[in-house]
Design a protein around this motif. Structure first.
Motif, PDB file in Angstrom:
ATOM      1  N   LYS A 175      40.469  49.996  44.763  1.00  0.00           N
ATOM      2  CA  LYS A 175      40.936  48.678  45.177  1.00  0.00           C
ATOM      3  C   LYS A 175      39.972  47.587  44.738  1.00  0.00           C
ATOM      4  O   LYS A 175      40.379  46.507  44.292  1.00  0.00           O
ATOM      5  CB  LYS A 175      41.114  48.661  46.697  1.00  0.00           C
ATOM      6  CG  LYS A 175      41.726  47.374  47.226  1.00  0.00           C
ATOM      7  CD  LYS A 175      41.969  47.476  48.714  1.00  0.00           C
ATOM      8  CE  LYS A 175      42.597  46.181  49.228  1.00  0.00           C
ATOM      9  NZ  LYS A 175      42.835  46.241  50.704  1.00  0.00           N
ATOM     10  N   GLU A 176      38.655  47.837  44.848  1.00  0.00           N
ATOM     11  CA  GLU A 176      37.662  46.867  44.409  1.00  0.00           C
ATOM     12  C   GLU A 176      37.741  46.637  42.904  1.00  0.00           C
ATOM     13  O   GLU A 176      37.649  45.505  42.427  1.00  0.00           O
ATOM     14  CB  GLU A 176      36.271  47.346  44.804  1.00  0.00           C
ATOM     15  CG  GLU A 176      36.014  47.322  46.311  1.00  0.00           C
ATOM     16  CD  GLU A 176      34.647  47.876  46.662  1.00  0.00           C
ATOM     17  OE1 GLU A 176      33.988  48.414  45.735  1.00  0.00           O
ATOM     18  OE2 GLU A 176      34.238  47.766  47.833  1.00  0.00           O
ATOM     19  N   GLN A 177      37.935  47.712  42.128  1.00  0.00           N
ATOM     20  CA  GLN A 177      38.063  47.564  40.678  1.00  0.00           C
ATOM     21  C   GLN A 177      39.297  46.763  40.307  1.00  0.00           C
ATOM     22  O   GLN A 177      39.258  45.893  39.440  1.00  0.00           O
ATOM     23  CB  GLN A 177      38.106  48.949  40.016  1.00  0.00           C
ATOM     24  CG  GLN A 177      36.794  49.716  40.108  1.00  0.00           C
ATOM     25  CD  GLN A 177      36.893  51.093  39.488  1.00  0.00           C
ATOM     26  OE1 GLN A 177      37.975  51.536  39.099  1.00  0.00           O
ATOM     27  NE2 GLN A 177      35.750  51.774  39.382  1.00  0.00           N
ATOM     28  N   THR A 178      40.416  47.031  40.965  1.00  0.00           N
ATOM     29  CA  THR A 178      41.651  46.300  40.698  1.00  0.00           C
ATOM     30  C   THR A 178      41.499  44.827  41.042  1.00  0.00           C
ATOM     31  O   THR A 178      41.952  43.938  40.306  1.00  0.00           O
ATOM     32  CB  THR A 178      42.803  46.912  41.506  1.00  0.00           C
ATOM     33  OG1 THR A 178      42.918  48.303  41.188  1.00  0.00           O
ATOM     34  CG2 THR A 178      44.125  46.228  41.174  1.00  0.00           C
ATOM     35  N   SER A 179      40.847  44.548  42.163  1.00  0.00           N
ATOM     36  CA  SER A 179      40.632  43.162  42.566  1.00  0.00           C
ATOM     37  C   SER A 179      39.755  42.416  41.561  1.00  0.00           C
ATOM     38  O   SER A 179      40.008  41.254  41.219  1.00  0.00           O
ATOM     39  CB  SER A 179      40.008  43.131  43.957  1.00  0.00           C
ATOM     40  OG  SER A 179      39.735  41.804  44.358  1.00  0.00           O
ATOM     41  N   THR A 180      38.717  43.114  41.061  1.00  0.00           N
ATOM     42  CA  THR A 180      37.826  42.487  40.071  1.00  0.00           C
ATOM     43  C   THR A 180      38.582  42.178  38.776  1.00  0.00           C
ATOM     44  O   THR A 180      38.426  41.107  38.179  1.00  0.00           O
ATOM     45  CB  THR A 180      36.640  43.408  39.787  1.00  0.00           C
ATOM     46  OG1 THR A 180      35.955  43.691  41.008  1.00  0.00           O
ATOM     47  CG2 THR A 180      35.677  42.761  38.805  1.00  0.00           C
ATOM     48  N   GLU A 181      39.424  43.107  38.334  1.00  0.00           N
ATOM     49  CA  GLU A 181      40.215  42.881  37.123  1.00  0.00           C
ATOM     50  C   GLU A 181      41.171  41.714  37.299  1.00  0.00           C
ATOM     51  O   GLU A 181      41.351  40.892  36.392  1.00  0.00           O
ATOM     52  CB  GLU A 181      40.982  44.154  36.762  1.00  0.00           C
ATOM     53  CG  GLU A 181      40.071  45.295  36.303  1.00  0.00           C
ATOM     54  CD  GLU A 181      40.851  46.565  36.052  1.00  0.00           C
ATOM     55  OE1 GLU A 181      42.083  46.549  36.295  1.00  0.00           O
ATOM     56  OE2 GLU A 181      40.251  47.562  35.616  1.00  0.00           O
ATOM     57  N   HIS A 182      41.807  41.606  38.444  1.00  0.00           N
ATOM     58  CA  HIS A 182      42.723  40.489  38.695  1.00  0.00           C
ATOM     59  C   HIS A 182      41.970  39.166  38.682  1.00  0.00           C
ATOM     60  O   HIS A 182      42.476  38.156  38.149  1.00  0.00           O
ATOM     61  CB  HIS A 182      43.429  40.702  40.026  1.00  0.00           C
ATOM     62  CG  HIS A 182      44.455  41.779  39.993  1.00  0.00           C
ATOM     63  ND1 HIS A 182      45.063  42.288  41.122  1.00  0.00           N
ATOM     64  CD2 HIS A 182      44.986  42.478  38.954  1.00  0.00           C
ATOM     65  CE1 HIS A 182      45.917  43.225  40.786  1.00  0.00           C
ATOM     66  NE2 HIS A 182      45.885  43.371  39.463  1.00  0.00           N
ATOM     67  N   GLU A 183      40.790  39.149  39.264  1.00  0.00           N
ATOM     68  CA  GLU A 183      40.012  37.920  39.281  1.00  0.00           C
ATOM     69  C   GLU A 183      39.627  37.493  37.873  1.00  0.00           C
ATOM     70  O   GLU A 183      39.685  36.314  37.516  1.00  0.00           O
ATOM     71  CB  GLU A 183      38.756  38.110  40.135  1.00  0.00           C
ATOM     72  CG  GLU A 183      39.047  38.240  41.632  1.00  0.00           C
ATOM     73  CD  GLU A 183      37.782  38.477  42.443  1.00  0.00           C
ATOM     74  OE1 GLU A 183      36.707  38.578  41.797  1.00  0.00           O
ATOM     75  OE2 GLU A 183      37.880  38.556  43.681  1.00  0.00           O
ATOM     76  N   LEU A 184      39.249  38.464  37.026  1.00  0.00           N
ATOM     77  CA  LEU A 184      38.910  38.147  35.642  1.00  0.00           C
ATOM     78  C   LEU A 184      40.121  37.631  34.880  1.00  0.00           C
ATOM     79  O   LEU A 184      40.027  36.680  34.088  1.00  0.00           O
ATOM     80  CB  LEU A 184      38.331  39.380  34.949  1.00  0.00           C
ATOM     81  CG  LEU A 184      36.958  39.862  35.468  1.00  0.00           C
ATOM     82  CD1 LEU A 184      36.560  41.152  34.775  1.00  0.00           C
ATOM     83  CD2 LEU A 184      35.902  38.787  35.261  1.00  0.00           C
ATOM     84  N   GLN A 185      41.270  38.242  35.104  1.00  0.00           N
ATOM     85  CA  GLN A 185      42.488  37.776  34.425  1.00  0.00           C
ATOM     86  C   GLN A 185      42.861  36.372  34.863  1.00  0.00           C
ATOM     87  O   GLN A 185      43.250  35.525  34.050  1.00  0.00           O
ATOM     88  CB  GLN A 185      43.638  38.753  34.702  1.00  0.00           C
ATOM     89  CG  GLN A 185      43.451  40.107  34.034  1.00  0.00           C
ATOM     90  CD  GLN A 185      44.565  41.073  34.386  1.00  0.00           C
ATOM     91  OE1 GLN A 185      45.478  40.721  35.150  1.00  0.00           O
ATOM     92  NE2 GLN A 185      44.499  42.273  33.826  1.00  0.00           N
ATOM     93  N   ASN A 186      42.752  36.100  36.163  1.00  0.00           N
ATOM     94  CA  ASN A 186      43.071  34.763  36.668  1.00  0.00           C
ATOM     95  C   ASN A 186      42.101  33.726  36.112  1.00  0.00           C
ATOM     96  O   ASN A 186      42.487  32.600  35.765  1.00  0.00           O
ATOM     97  CB  ASN A 186      43.009  34.758  38.193  1.00  0.00           C
ATOM     98  CG  ASN A 186      44.105  35.605  38.818  1.00  0.00           C
ATOM     99  OD1 ASN A 186      45.154  35.811  38.197  1.00  0.00           O
ATOM    100  ND2 ASN A 186      43.875  36.134  40.021  1.00  0.00           N
TER     101      ASN A 186
END
Length: 223
Positions: A175-186
């Motif tokens: 979940k932390e990895q997915t959240s980090t990827e979403h933040e980078l994409q945003n």
């Protein structure tokens, strides 16, 4: 003169009665032992004093086995000679047998607890000690089995909880990895890229001694 016949009646003097009881009881037990050895028979003798104290003799190591044989014999005889109706006498006899059995079991229980051991001889005490030792072994075996089962159950629960903790930790990491990827994409999508700029330079005139050259330069740098 010959000895006259002794009249059988209750001895009134307490001391004389007690002395006579002790002598006759010893003689009775001795005769029971002699007949069991000489004639190779099973003998069971039960005597209760006037104060309720028990004295017994058994040619077998277990009095209960002889009593059970006695009861089986009576039951077999009643089966061979059926009666039309059950009489009050048979009921009284059955009640007496049950009472004797209960008393014998209660006496054995008290002896297992270390009480009423005066009537036991060395052989009886050794047998009682052996029975208690065997009972303790069975109790320890059952206790150890229950302890091992409890420990095994606790270990299974511990492994199950550990697996659940590992699974939760894995899900949390994903979940932390997915959240980090979403933040980078945003962050990347929110940043705008400027189009390349065009810079116009004025015409330059270069004069020489004999000739004149004109150079027009248009440079388009890319930022």
């Amino acid at each position: 003169m010959g000895r006259g016949r002794v009249q059988l009646r209750r001895i009134e003097n307490n001391i004389s009665r007690q002395v006579t009881f002790s002598k006759r009881r010893s003689g009775l037990l001795k005769k029971a032992h002699e007949i069991s050895v000489l004639c190779d028979v099973e003998v069971a003798l039960i005597v209760f004093s006037n104060k309720g104290k028990l004295f017994e003799y058994s040619s077998d190591s277990s009095m209960e086995r002889i009593l059970e044989r006695y009861e089986q014999k009576l039951y077999a005889e009643r089966q061979l000679t059926p009666s039309n109706s059950e009489s009050q006498g048979n009921l009284s006899l059955e009640c007496s047998k049950l009472t004797s059995t209960v008393e014998a079991l209660q006496r054995n229980l008290r002896q297992f607890q270390g009480e009423e051991l005066d009537s036991l001889n060395l052989r009886d005490l050794q047998l009682l000690e052996q029975q208690i030792g065997n009972s303790l072994k069975r109790i320890r075996t059952k206790k150890n089995k229950l302890m091992h089962e409890s420990i095994s159950l606790l270990q299974k629960r511990e492994r199950k909880l550990q697996d659940q903790n590992n699974m939760l930790a894995k899900k949390l990491k994903e979940k932390e990895q997915t959240s980090t990827e979403h933040e980078l994409q945003n962050l990347a999508s929110s940043s705008s890229v400027q189009p390349p700029a065009t810079i116009h330079f004025p015409s330059l005139t270069i004069r020489g001694r004999n000739k004149e050259a004109q150079l027009n330069l248009n440079l388009v740098p890319t930022l």
